[in-house]
Design an enzyme around this catalytic site. Structure first.
Site, PDB file in Angstrom:
ATOM      1  N   TYR A  81     -12.534 -34.673  60.368  1.00  9.02           N
ATOM      2  CA  TYR A  81     -11.496 -33.689  60.713  1.00  9.02           C
ATOM      3  C   TYR A  81     -10.941 -33.129  59.587  1.00  9.02           C
ATOM      4  O   TYR A  81     -10.081 -33.867  58.869  1.00  9.02           O
ATOM      5  CB  TYR A  81     -10.869 -34.144  61.680  1.00  9.02           C
ATOM      6  CG  TYR A  81     -11.576 -34.521  63.140  1.00  9.02           C
ATOM      7  CD1 TYR A  81     -12.762 -34.003  63.277  1.00  9.02           C
ATOM      8  CD2 TYR A  81     -10.724 -35.095  64.156  1.00  9.02           C
ATOM      9  CE1 TYR A  81     -13.266 -34.291  64.541  1.00  9.02           C
ATOM     10  CE2 TYR A  81     -11.376 -35.572  65.367  1.00  9.02           C
ATOM     11  CZ  TYR A  81     -12.606 -34.989  65.551  1.00  9.02           C
ATOM     12  OH  TYR A  81     -13.477 -35.315  66.873  1.00  9.02           O
ATOM     13  N   GLN A 126       2.096 -26.203  74.780  1.00  9.82           N
ATOM     14  CA  GLN A 126       0.787 -26.329  75.173  1.00  9.82           C
ATOM     15  C   GLN A 126       0.458 -27.894  75.592  1.00  9.82           C
ATOM     16  O   GLN A 126      -0.121 -27.991  76.708  1.00  9.82           O
ATOM     17  CB  GLN A 126      -0.236 -25.858  74.163  1.00  9.82           C
ATOM     18  CG  GLN A 126      -0.389 -24.437  74.053  1.00  9.82           C
ATOM     19  CD  GLN A 126      -1.660 -24.243  73.077  1.00  9.82           C
ATOM     20  OE1 GLN A 126      -1.508 -24.810  71.947  1.00  9.82           O
ATOM     21  NE2 GLN A 126      -2.163 -23.021  73.189  1.00  9.82           N
ATOM     22  N   GLY A 175      -6.161 -30.921  73.132  1.00  8.78           N
ATOM     23  CA  GLY A 175      -5.598 -30.682  71.872  1.00  8.78           C
ATOM     24  C   GLY A 175      -4.402 -29.359  72.054  1.00  8.78           C
ATOM     25  O   GLY A 175      -4.461 -28.908  73.309  1.00  8.78           O
ATOM     26  N   ARG A 193      -9.012 -20.432  68.129  1.00  9.20           N
ATOM     27  CA  ARG A 193     -10.003 -21.040  67.526  1.00  9.20           C
ATOM     28  C   ARG A 193     -11.312 -20.482  67.108  1.00  9.20           C
ATOM     29  O   ARG A 193     -11.811 -20.400  66.255  1.00  9.20           O
ATOM     30  CB  ARG A 193     -10.208 -22.184  68.463  1.00  9.20           C
ATOM     31  CG  ARG A 193     -11.381 -23.211  67.883  1.00  9.20           C
ATOM     32  CD  ARG A 193     -11.652 -24.311  68.702  1.00  9.20           C
ATOM     33  NE  ARG A 193     -10.326 -25.090  68.934  1.00  9.20           N
ATOM     34  CZ  ARG A 193     -10.451 -26.014  69.824  1.00  9.20           C
ATOM     35  NH1 ARG A 193     -11.390 -26.600  70.546  1.00  9.20           N
ATOM     36  NH2 ARG A 193      -9.399 -26.812  70.016  1.00  9.20           N
TER      37      ARG A 193
END
Length: 322
Positions: free
Chosen positions: A54, A290, A284, A228
């Protein structure tokens, strides 16, 4: 927050967890990443997922610094990393004994930790014998650098082979799998892995419960900037996000969510949690708001009665056991 055993293992993980893929060290600056981590922890999340791949390791650096800066007790947390893609050198990729040991050592250095709770083989490695991988994982477990090891996106046959080798040579067998699982992707978790739950007591830490954000509904009218789907290197995702058949189903799911008084995201997360084979759902977020919204999915779970689940099945038409 509720907590579930990781399969038959004694360790307990929060039903909703938080992952570093995409956001930590890539899409977010440090302060926002810290705020998201804090929001998750305050909601009772104890499992935080990471990987050497990542952001080329930067996600581990950021997570380690956040934990240090917040002054959290290591014992309160369940931290994972995944080993496979560690660099560009010939031995920086895969599941050789060399890379597993060196990759985990590098991950621990970036995380500023003496151990991780969970270490995963990030993908199967056809160029390395499974026995070599099992032996290497047994070594890092017995060295105390990880407590449990598992797999990610391995086939049931590969996992069974690893377990058989471990038991044959008195090595530590794998305990958990990290598969993709959501309303669109169901075959592996709901059908292929059934023998793993029954015979091995395997746990699952599922990822992409919102199908890379598509099940939030934000891609119904195209791909927003800074999402994204707009990121460089995610061209492979755009065709999925703009697929009209999938989006039509999402619109119908939105009506179900509206009737339940929840968001589409909360419905999708709650649906995953209704599967008792799911140990934890990795979420995520790019904003703390969020994170808090996702955590409210726990309140939606009791609303998913037989009639609601059947309505969802009629929309999706993809039950792998029918």
């Amino acid at each position: 927050m509720n907590y579930r055993n990781l399969g038959k293992a004694g360790i307990k993980v929060s039903e909703l967890s938080f992952g570093a893929w995409v956001t930590f060290g890539n899409q977010l600056d440090y302060e926002v990443a810290k705020a998201c981590f804090t929001a998750a922890h305050e909601e009772g999340v104890n499992f935080f997922d990471n990987a050497e791949a990542y952001a080329d390791g930067q996600a581990e650096v950021v997570m380690g610094k956040v934990i240090r800066d917040l002054g959290l007790r290591r014992e309160q947390l369940v931290i994972s990393t995944k080993i496979f893609w560690g660099g560009s050198g010939p031995n920086d990729v895969g599941l050789s004994h060399k890379h597993i040991v060196e990759g985990l050592n590098n991950a621990l250095r970036r995380l500023q930790m003496e151990y991780v709770d969970l270490v995963f083989c990030h993908r199967p490695d056809p160029s390395t014998p499974i026995e070599e991988t099992v032996r290497a994982m047994d070594v890092v477990i017995k060295q105390g650098k990880a407590f449990y090891w598992g797999t990610s996106e391995w086939s049931a046959a590969e996992i069974m082979r690893a377990d058989t080798i471990a038991r044959q040579y008195n090595l530590t067998p794998p305990s958990m799998e990290q598969p993709q699982y959501n309303l669109f992707t169901r075959e592996r978790v709901e059908k292929e892995y059934l023998p793993l739950y029954r015979d091995l007591g395997y746990g699952t830490t599922i990822f992409s419960p919102l199908a890379s954000g598509q099940l939030t509904g934000k891609y119904l009218n195209g791909i927003p900037q800074n999402s994204r789907g707009s990121l460089e290197g995610y061209d492979w995702l755009k065709s999925q996000l703009t697929d009209e058949e999938r989006n039509n189903k999402i619109r119908q799911l939105g009506n179900v969510a509206q009737d339940l008084g929840c968001t589409l995201s909360q419905l999708a997360l709650a649906w995953c949690l209704c599967n008792p084979r799911v140990s934890t759902v990795i979420t995520g977020a790019s904003r703390p708001e969020q994170v808090k919204e996702n955590m409210q999915a726990l309140k939606t779970v009791p609303s998913l009665n037989t009639d609601v689940v059947q309505a969802i099945e009629e929309i999706m038409q993809n039950n792998p056991n029918e």
